[in-house]
Write an enzyme that holds these catalytic residues in place. Structure first.
Site, PDB file in Angstrom:
ATOM      1  N   CYS A 146       5.892  -0.049   7.492  1.00 17.70           N
ATOM      2  CA  CYS A 146       5.565   1.076   6.622  1.00 17.70           C
ATOM      3  C   CYS A 146       6.787   1.435   5.789  1.00 17.70           C
ATOM      4  O   CYS A 146       7.903   1.473   6.308  1.00 17.70           O
ATOM      5  CB  CYS A 146       5.159   2.272   7.487  1.00 17.70           C
ATOM      6  SG  CYS A 146       4.768   3.746   6.542  1.00 17.70           S
ATOM      7  N   LEU A 147       6.560   1.705   4.510  1.00 18.48           N
ATOM      8  CA  LEU A 147       7.676   2.059   3.620  1.00 18.48           C
ATOM      9  C   LEU A 147       8.349   3.362   4.055  1.00 18.48           C
ATOM     10  O   LEU A 147       9.495   3.605   3.709  1.00 18.48           O
ATOM     11  CB  LEU A 147       7.183   2.186   2.172  1.00 18.48           C
ATOM     12  CG  LEU A 147       6.672   0.896   1.513  1.00 18.48           C
ATOM     13  CD1 LEU A 147       6.077   1.196   0.136  1.00 18.48           C
ATOM     14  CD2 LEU A 147       7.774  -0.133   1.394  1.00 18.48           C
ATOM     15  N   HIS A 156      -2.295   7.743   6.893  1.00 15.77           N
ATOM     16  CA  HIS A 156      -1.283   8.588   6.239  1.00 15.77           C
ATOM     17  C   HIS A 156      -1.898   9.902   5.741  1.00 15.77           C
ATOM     18  O   HIS A 156      -1.261  10.945   5.787  1.00 15.77           O
ATOM     19  CB  HIS A 156      -0.659   7.879   5.036  1.00 15.77           C
ATOM     20  CG  HIS A 156       0.505   6.982   5.373  1.00 15.77           C
ATOM     21  ND1 HIS A 156       1.653   7.445   5.976  1.00 15.77           N
ATOM     22  CD2 HIS A 156       0.706   5.654   5.177  1.00 15.77           C
ATOM     23  CE1 HIS A 156       2.512   6.434   6.137  1.00 15.77           C
ATOM     24  NE2 HIS A 156       1.957   5.334   5.661  1.00 15.77           N
ATOM     25  N   HIS A 191      -4.365   1.770   7.565  1.00 13.64           N
ATOM     26  CA  HIS A 191      -2.987   2.294   7.631  1.00 13.64           C
ATOM     27  C   HIS A 191      -2.803   3.432   6.616  1.00 13.64           C
ATOM     28  O   HIS A 191      -2.250   4.479   6.941  1.00 13.64           O
ATOM     29  CB  HIS A 191      -2.012   1.135   7.363  1.00 13.64           C
ATOM     30  CG  HIS A 191      -0.572   1.522   7.313  1.00 13.64           C
ATOM     31  ND1 HIS A 191       0.351   1.095   8.238  1.00 13.64           N
ATOM     32  CD2 HIS A 191       0.125   2.291   6.435  1.00 13.64           C
ATOM     33  CE1 HIS A 191       1.545   1.600   7.937  1.00 13.64           C
ATOM     34  NE2 HIS A 191       1.434   2.323   6.840  1.00 13.64           N
ATOM     35  N   GLU A 192      -3.306   3.222   5.390  1.00 17.05           N
ATOM     36  CA  GLU A 192      -3.110   4.231   4.334  1.00 17.05           C
ATOM     37  C   GLU A 192      -3.979   5.477   4.581  1.00 17.05           C
ATOM     38  O   GLU A 192      -3.532   6.594   4.323  1.00 17.05           O
ATOM     39  CB  GLU A 192      -3.405   3.638   2.949  1.00 17.05           C
ATOM     40  CG  GLU A 192      -2.554   2.421   2.563  1.00 17.05           C
ATOM     41  CD  GLU A 192      -1.062   2.598   2.776  1.00 17.05           C
ATOM     42  OE1 GLU A 192      -0.549   3.725   2.698  1.00 17.05           O
ATOM     43  OE2 GLU A 192      -0.376   1.587   3.037  1.00 17.05           O
ATOM     44  N   GLY A 218       0.834  -1.195   0.000  1.00 18.44           N
ATOM     45  CA  GLY A 218       0.000   0.000   0.000  1.00 18.44           C
ATOM     46  C   GLY A 218       0.866   1.240   0.000  1.00 18.44           C
ATOM     47  O   GLY A 218       2.015   1.208   0.453  1.00 18.44           O
ATOM     48  N   GLN A 237       3.242  10.024   0.998  1.00 20.92           N
ATOM     49  CA  GLN A 237       4.524   9.311   1.067  1.00 20.92           C
ATOM     50  C   GLN A 237       5.431   9.632  -0.114  1.00 20.92           C
ATOM     51  O   GLN A 237       6.633   9.397  -0.058  1.00 20.92           O
ATOM     52  CB  GLN A 237       4.305   7.796   1.154  1.00 20.92           C
ATOM     53  CG  GLN A 237       3.667   7.355   2.458  1.00 20.92           C
ATOM     54  CD  GLN A 237       3.500   5.854   2.499  1.00 20.92           C
ATOM     55  OE1 GLN A 237       2.528   5.309   2.003  1.00 20.92           O
ATOM     56  NE2 GLN A 237       4.483   5.166   3.074  1.00 20.92           N
TER      57      GLN A 237
END
Ligand code: NI
Length: 168
Positions: free
Chosen positions: A93-94, A139, A135-136, A46, A51
């Site tokens: 998380c990236l 963000h 989660h997204e 995701g 990001q």
């Protein structure tokens, strides 16, 4: 199409509240294309627009290589409108590399938003997909997954993470 740089904590853009998409332009389209490419390139499941330094309410998700049955999902202006149950699972998380933590999430959610044709959609999610959607969307509100941890765990993580950054 291009792979964009993924911003890492503590970059300020990750703490901004993203703005809704009102007009779907060719820039919106290339941003989505780039987000998809960037997510796959980073082997992520995701990615949210902030990001890649674009604080706009767009998320892309593909959990299919971890959990069967869910194709690539693009959601514009996503909103969770219903939820039930709780589940604990490990998350990463990236934008926060090399750190995993167990986070409590709502188990079943109904999410509403727009697809790439700005057509309204509603999706019932559970399992990994429900977790990644939450989660997204976090963000888009400037929230990172470790914000859900207890104060002690959070402080411990920040100290260790920032120390590892200063060594690079
Ligand atoms: Ni993330």
């Amino acid at each position: 199409m291009a792979v964009r740089e993924i911003k890492k904590f503590p970059d300020e853009v990750l703490r901004q509240k993203s703005i809704p998409i009102e007009d779907y332009t060719s820039e919106t389209d290339s941003l989505i294309q780039d987000m998809i490419e960037t997510m796959y390139c980073a082997s992520g499941i995701g990615l949210a627009a902030p990001q890649v330094a674009e604080p706009m309410r767009i998320i892309v998700i593909d959990t299919s290589w971890k959990e069967d049955g869910n194709p690539l999902l693009v959601l514009i202006n996503p909103e969770i409108i219903e939820g039930s149950g709780y589940t604990d699972s490990e998350e990463g998380c990236l934008s926060v590399p090399q750190y995993l933590a167990t986070v409590k999430r709502t188990a079943n959610i109904l999410v509403r938003g727009y697809d790439r044709n700005m057509k309204p959609i509603e999706i019932q999610c559970d399992g990994l997909l429900a977790r990644v959607v939450q989660h997204e969307i976090d963000h888009l509100n400037g929230i990172l997954f470790f914000d859900h941890l207890s104060l002690i765990k959070r402080e411990f993580f920040k100290k260790r993470y920032l120390k590892s950054l200063s060594k690079q």
